[in-house]
Design an enzyme around this catalytic site. Structure first.
Site, PDB file in Angstrom:
ATOM      1  N   SER A 181      32.980  26.461 -21.174  1.00  0.00           N
ATOM      2  CA  SER A 181      32.952  27.668 -20.144  1.00  0.00           C
ATOM      3  C   SER A 181      31.835  27.282 -19.302  1.00  0.00           C
ATOM      4  CB  SER A 181      33.312  28.806 -20.428  1.00  0.00           C
ATOM      5  OG  SER A 181      34.610  29.220 -21.149  1.00  0.00           O
ATOM      6  N   GLU A 208      42.899  16.162 -20.933  1.00  0.00           N
ATOM      7  CA  GLU A 208      43.279  17.578 -21.307  1.00  0.00           C
ATOM      8  C   GLU A 208      44.181  18.177 -20.237  1.00  0.00           C
ATOM      9  OE1 GLU A 208      40.796  20.667 -23.836  1.00  0.00           O
ATOM     10  OE2 GLU A 208      39.938  20.038 -22.043  1.00  0.00           O
ATOM     11  N   GLN A 332      31.744  17.578 -25.454  1.00  0.00           N
ATOM     12  CA  GLN A 332      31.668  18.858 -25.982  1.00  0.00           C
ATOM     13  C   GLN A 332      30.336  18.804 -26.863  1.00  0.00           C
ATOM     14  OE1 GLN A 332      33.236  21.411 -25.166  1.00  0.00           O
ATOM     15  NE2 GLN A 332      35.402  21.031 -25.259  1.00  0.00           N
ATOM     16  N   GLU A 352      28.425  13.847 -32.988  1.00  0.00           N
ATOM     17  CA  GLU A 352      28.191  12.457 -33.267  1.00  0.00           C
ATOM     18  C   GLU A 352      27.058  11.767 -32.479  1.00  0.00           C
ATOM     19  OE1 GLU A 352      29.721  11.563 -35.882  1.00  0.00           O
ATOM     20  OE2 GLU A 352      31.180  13.308 -35.886  1.00  0.00           O
ATOM     21  N   LYS A 387      17.766  12.879 -21.285  1.00  0.00           N
ATOM     22  CA  LYS A 387      17.686  11.316 -21.515  1.00  0.00           C
ATOM     23  C   LYS A 387      17.950  10.805 -20.211  1.00  0.00           C
ATOM     24  CE  LYS A 387      19.088   7.074 -23.613  1.00  0.00           C
ATOM     25  NZ  LYS A 387      19.823   6.308 -24.621  1.00  0.00           N
TER      26      LYS A 387
END
Length: 419
Positions: A181, A208, A332, A352, A387
């Site tokens: 959101s 999605e 995400q 990750e 970055k």
């Protein structure tokens, strides 16, 4: 053999693969396949369609295995797995060449450095990646004395972000990450349409959301229509909005955005689709958008998510370099953000995060304080560049309307009053 049939069958269906594959006749194992591929290359070079009929009429059918053999090749075609079959072919070719090199080396008593050189040459079967410093310096020898055109990347449509990144650069992987959101999909669509208006070819892989849903979001943000009204434009749009509708549709048609909305796509499948889009739109350079990272299907069947994501990010970076275009992927963030007083994202919040941090050239986090304060008057959207491999880091502020999905950067009078 099956991989070679799949490659040839795919080429019969999509002729542009004949040259895009980068294959040489010598890299086929089967003698008949070598003849077929050689014939394909010759026909394609003459500008002719390469199909069942032209192959048979321009050659002795028996040299190509006969009419039935050519016809059956198309049943092996798998366009979306073309790169995989080419890779399997090249693995067999390299193994064969390795044995040849070692056999000749033993017969002729080669020096070890020559053996190593020959084996290393097998790693890259395409154009050489070698450059000497002398060659590179020639290109910039007169740089301080002659004004040169600065290569700008794909515009972001947000002036401050363009100033920081010089736009999204060819060959670079950008990750845009946020909690749910925060406006990830709306930012992606904003970037895509602005790239399209600058004569780029935006290619969106939506794993999605359906293409029609993205279309409606684009219409809402471009025409400043409330998304709730988009559920039934006939009943819910007022007359002023309806009169603005044709202009909005016309503006979006100029973006040439391409959508692929099948779920569980692999990077290899995406590469095939991008290659086809490039072939069909030679005058527009692509910009690839993917929504989102962890929904990309991995060929790796291991249960280790870290290894799967690591391979995917490496493949995405390789895709950016192969097509020499920007690849922008949404991601995400973990729930760890919600446990802190200051909920602005950090690198460690990336799921990750290790492989993503390593492979991405640019990482941008999205943050809206209004999401937590529930202040509907606060439209501030922070784009936190954490970055930037080839530039500065910092925060860019834009205005975001959650009702329409519109994103506006600062820089013009309209932009300054948008909040």
């Amino acid at each position: 053999m099956i991989a070679e049939k799949a490659v040839l069958g795919s080429m019969l269906k999509e002729n542009y693969l004949i040259t895009d594959s980068g294959l040489a006749v010598s890299q086929f194992t089967n003698a008949v396949h070598k003849m077929i591929f050689q014939s394909m290359k010759e026909l394609y070079a003459k500008g002719m369609t390469v199909d069942f009929i032209t192959l048979l009429t321009m050659n002795n059918p028996q040299d190509l295995g006969g009419a039935n053999y050519i016809h059956d090749l198309t049943s092996y075609a798998q366009i979306e797995k073309f790169d995989i079959h080419v890779g399997a072919m090249l693995d067999v070719w390299r193994e064969r060449e390795k044995h040849n090199v070692l056999h000749v080396a033993a017969q002729e008593n080669w020096q070890i450095d020559r053996i190593m050189s020959e084996l290393e040459a097998l790693i890259d079967n395409c154009a050489s990646d070698h450059s000497s410093i002398s060659d590179l310096l020639v290109d910039v020898y007169e740089a301080p004395f002659i004004e040169q055109e600065i290569a700008e990347g794909s515009t972001t449509g947000i002036r401050q972000l363009d100033d920081m990144t010089n736009g999204f650069q060819d060959g670079e992987l950008t990750i845009i990450a946020a909690r749910p959101s925060m406006g990830k999909s709306d930012i992606m669509l904003h970037l895509a349409k602005h790239a399209g208006w600058k004569n780029r070819l935006p290619i969106i892989f939506s794993l999605e959301m359906s293409a029609s849903s993205l279309r409606d979001r684009l219409l809402a943000s471009t025409g400043s229509f409330s998304r709730t009204r988009m559920r039934n434009p006939y009943l819910l749009l007022n007359e002023t909005q309806k009169s603005a509708w044709p202009k909005t549709v016309g503006m979006l048609s100029k973006t040439s955005i391409q959508f692929f909305d099948r779920s569980k796509q692999t990077v290899a499948e995406m590469r095939m689709k991008v290659r086809k889009m490039i072939h069909e739109n030679p005058d527009r350079k692509p910009v690839i958008f993917i929504d989102y990272l962890t929904l990309i299907h991995s060929e790796d069947t291991s249960s280790n998510m870290h290894l799967r994501i690591s391979q995917i990010t490496k493949d995405l970076k390789a895709m950016a370099r192969e097509f020499n275009c920007p690849v922008i992927t949404l991601a995400q963030l973990s729930r760890a953000v919600e446990q802190r007083m200051d909920k602005r994202p950090l690198m460690s919040d990336l799921r990750e995060s290790g492989s993503i941090e390593e492979d991405a050239d640019i990482i941008i986090f999205l943050y809206r304080n209004a999401y937590y304060t529930k202040d509907d008057t606060d439209r501030t959207l922070e784009l936190i560049v954490s970055k930037n491999r080839n530039g500065p880091v910092g925060t860019v502020v834009a205005a975001y309307n959650k009702h329409t999905g519109e994103v506006v950067g600062f820089g013009t009078n309209r932009e300054r009053t948008a909040l």
